[in-house]
Design an enzyme around this catalytic site. Structure first.
Site, PDB file in Angstrom:
ATOM      1  N   HIS A  64       0.858  -1.193   0.000  1.00  0.00           N
ATOM      2  CA  HIS A  64       0.000   0.000   0.000  1.00  0.00           C
ATOM      3  C   HIS A  64       0.894   1.244   0.000  1.00  0.00           C
ATOM      4  O   HIS A  64       1.199   1.808   1.050  1.00  0.00           O
ATOM      5  CB  HIS A  64      -0.945  -0.030   1.210  1.00  0.00           C
ATOM      6  N   GLY A  70      -8.330   2.793   7.573  1.00  0.00           N
ATOM      7  CA  GLY A  70      -9.578   3.548   7.606  1.00  0.00           C
ATOM      8  C   GLY A  70     -10.759   2.742   8.117  1.00  0.00           C
ATOM      9  O   GLY A  70     -11.850   3.268   8.279  1.00  0.00           O
ATOM     10  N   THR A 100      -9.154  -1.108   1.198  1.00  0.00           N
ATOM     11  CA  THR A 100     -10.531  -0.885   1.621  1.00  0.00           C
ATOM     12  C   THR A 100     -11.009   0.504   1.206  1.00  0.00           C
ATOM     13  O   THR A 100     -12.115   0.674   0.699  1.00  0.00           O
ATOM     14  CB  THR A 100     -10.628  -0.974   3.165  1.00  0.00           C
ATOM     15  N   HIS A 196      -8.035  -9.855  -3.033  1.00  0.00           N
ATOM     16  CA  HIS A 196      -7.976  -9.849  -1.571  1.00  0.00           C
ATOM     17  C   HIS A 196      -8.961 -10.915  -1.114  1.00  0.00           C
ATOM     18  O   HIS A 196     -10.161 -10.761  -1.338  1.00  0.00           O
ATOM     19  CB  HIS A 196      -8.389  -8.475  -1.031  1.00  0.00           C
ATOM     20  N   ASP A 283       2.002  -6.697   2.246  1.00  0.00           N
ATOM     21  CA  ASP A 283       0.865  -5.843   2.616  1.00  0.00           C
ATOM     22  C   ASP A 283       1.394  -4.586   3.322  1.00  0.00           C
ATOM     23  O   ASP A 283       0.719  -3.994   4.170  1.00  0.00           O
ATOM     24  CB  ASP A 283      -0.112  -6.572   3.517  1.00  0.00           C
TER      25      ASP A 283
HETATM   26  C1  LIG Z   1      -4.154 -10.177   5.751  1.00  0.00           C
HETATM   27  C2  LIG Z   1      -4.728  -9.310   6.847  1.00  0.00           C
HETATM   28  C3  LIG Z   1      -3.963  -9.543   8.149  1.00  0.00           C
HETATM   29  C4  LIG Z   1      -4.567  -7.835   6.485  1.00  0.00           C
HETATM   30  C5  LIG Z   1      -5.465  -7.416   5.320  1.00  0.00           C
HETATM   31  N1  LIG Z   1      -5.056  -6.082   4.903  1.00  0.00           N
HETATM   32  C6  LIG Z   1      -5.669  -5.505   3.843  1.00  0.00           C
HETATM   33  O1  LIG Z   1      -6.449  -6.064   3.117  1.00  0.00           O
HETATM   34  C7  LIG Z   1      -5.360  -4.062   3.590  1.00  0.00           C
HETATM   35  C8  LIG Z   1      -6.218  -3.162   4.432  1.00  0.00           C
HETATM   36  N2  LIG Z   1      -7.572  -3.565   4.498  1.00  0.00           N
HETATM   37  C9  LIG Z   1      -6.091  -1.738   3.893  1.00  0.00           C
HETATM   38  O2  LIG Z   1      -6.864  -1.356   2.982  1.00  0.00           O
HETATM   39  O3  LIG Z   1      -5.161  -1.057   4.369  1.00  0.00           O
HETATM   40  C10 LIG Z   1      -6.945  -7.337   5.777  1.00  0.00           C
HETATM   41  O4  LIG Z   1      -7.359  -6.235   6.149  1.00  0.00           O
HETATM   42  O5  LIG Z   1      -7.639  -8.351   5.701  1.00  0.00           O
HETATM   43 ZN   LIG Z   2      -6.062  -7.240   1.378  1.00  0.00          ZN
HETATM   44 ZN   LIG Z   3      -3.482  -5.099   1.017  1.00  0.00          ZN
END
Ligand SMILES: CC(C)C[C@H](NC(=O)C[C@H](N)C(=O)O)C(=O)O
Ligand SMILES: [Zn+2]
Ligand SMILES: [Zn+2]
Length: 384
Positions: A64, A70, A100, A196, A283
């Site tokens: 990212h 958020g 997200t 995702h 990530d």
């Molecule tokens: C794999 C798990 C532990 C982390 C994973 N991260 C994202 O997908 C990124 C997050 N939502 C963002 O937009 O910053 C999650 O949230 O499921």
């Molecule tokens: Zn993700």
């Molecule tokens: Zn991610």
């Protein structure tokens, strides 16, 4: 800084072990990997790599760049990526995504950050889109984004089987994959969709359906977070047996190994002869939120690109052969991204090379340019 550099006497993992070798770099390419190279050119730069191992620069396929988060309101948005974090952890190629929050994080900013990271000496690409379907795009069309915007190599991270997804239908997902494929064909890019995959029961059911019911090659489907549970990873290994590749999110340096960790996943893949079909991504700068069973976020941590090196180190300490583990952040990732000159220490490849000792990064060379010298990051601009 000379155009020709000679790394002397490194223990080279290409990522296969090739023993103690010299590496001759001309411009941004690796020219020779051999013992006792003799070369006499003016202003030759010699780097003594004795006692160090040389591995290909790490490729992180899911970062990212702008930060993400958020999920608990505005104050839980996470910070953007500092390129120094990549350099000290040996990451020289990385792919940026939105997550997200596809509202306050924009593709324009993602593109600008990708260019900024390039100016720092790294190699970057981006995915168009974010969690949501229909995806946010630069041009209004996935195909136009992939064909017309050089850094766009595919679509992601498209959320499925997750309470934060847009609950996409199978047909919506199928159209995105079909458009990514043709966009990739028209532009010579991979045209992959980075999915995702959440904790939802349906896992990667849609992906198996696409493979079974359509002519679309499995190589366009690239699911991440696949070690979120043992069940999901076993589903992922079935996907690999069909010729697919899956990505696991690295164990963050601050995380304890849960009941099923990415290292367990690597061991399971290795034992099933499938580690060639698995990549690790960090990530980095994404949020790692924790939700209660009412779906409220109760806490979160922030991913780090350093998780790649951390996970590689842990997997080797657990007994996996180092070069097998290195594949998951070098040649496997280059294969997914169809990067012909990345991921190996071999003649004709980009000179992306990490020199390290006991997993402590000492030198980082990216496209022939030193970004870290004897443990110190080279600052491209004087910070006044
Ligand atoms: C794999 C798990 C532990 C982390 C994973 N991260 C994202 O997908 C990124 C997050 N939502 C963002 O937009 O910053 C999650 O949230 O499921
Ligand atoms: Zn993700
Ligand atoms: Zn991610």
């Amino acid at each position: 800084m000379g155009l020709v550099k000679l790394l002397r006497n490194a223990e080279v993992f290409s990522p296969e072990p090739v023993g103690k070798k010299d590496i001759l770099i001309v411009g941004n390419q690796i020219a020779v990997v051999e013992s006792d190279i003799v070369v006499n050119v003016p202003d030759l730069e010699v780097i003594d790599a004795s006692g160090l191992i040389a591995v290909p620069g790490f490729i992180d396929t899911h970062v990212h760049f702008l930060g993400g988060g958020g999920e608990g309101g505005f104050s839980t948005r996470t910070a953007e990526l500092d390129p120094r974090d990549c350099i000290v952890n040996g990451v020289t190629t990385l792919v940026g995504c939105l997550g997200t929050d596809g509202v306050t994080r924009s593709l324009d900013s993602l593109y600008a950050k990708a260019k900024a990271l390039e100016e720092f000496g790294l190699t970057t690409f981006i995915y168009t889109g974010s969690y949501r379907v229909p995806p946010v795009t630069f041009t209004g069309s996935i195909q136009r984004d992939i064909v017309l915007i050089d850094k766009v190599i595919g679509v992601g991270e498209i959320a499925i089987s997750d309470h934060r997804s847009s609950q996409p239908t199978y047909e919506e997902i199928l159209r995105i994959v079909a458009d990514a494929r043709v966009g990739g064909m028209l532009s010579g890019k991979p045209g992959i969709v980075n999915f995702h995959v959440g904790a939802g029961r349906k896992g990667i059911e849609y992906l198996f359906k696409i493979v079974e019911e359509t002519e679309i090659p499995i190589t366009h489907l690239y699911p991440t977070h696949m070690s979120r549970s043992k069940r999901l990873f076993e589903e992922g290994l079935r996907f690999c047996e069909l010729g697919g590749m899956v990505d696991v999110t690295a164990l963050q340096p601050f995380e304890r190994e849960e009941d099923f960790s990415p290292v367990d996943a690597l061991i399971m893949a290795y034992e099933n002869g499938l580690i060639g079909a698995v990549t690790i991504s960090s990530d980095g700068q994404g949020s790692l939120p924790v939700f209660d069973d009412m779906g409220n976020m109760v806490g979160f941590k922030v991913g780090s690109v350093g998780a790649l090196l951390h996970t590689v180190k842990l997997a080797v300490e657990k007994g996996l052969p180092i070069w097998q583990v290195l594949k998951t952040v070098t040649i496997n990732s280059a294969k997914v991204l169809k990067l012909k000159r990345k991921g190996k220490i071999e003649k004709g490849y980009d000179a992306d090379i990490i020199l390290m000792e006991d997993f402590h990064v000492k030198w980082v060379i990216s496209r022939g340019k030193p970004l870290m010298v004897e443990g110190n990051v080279v600052e491209p601009f004087r910070v006044m």
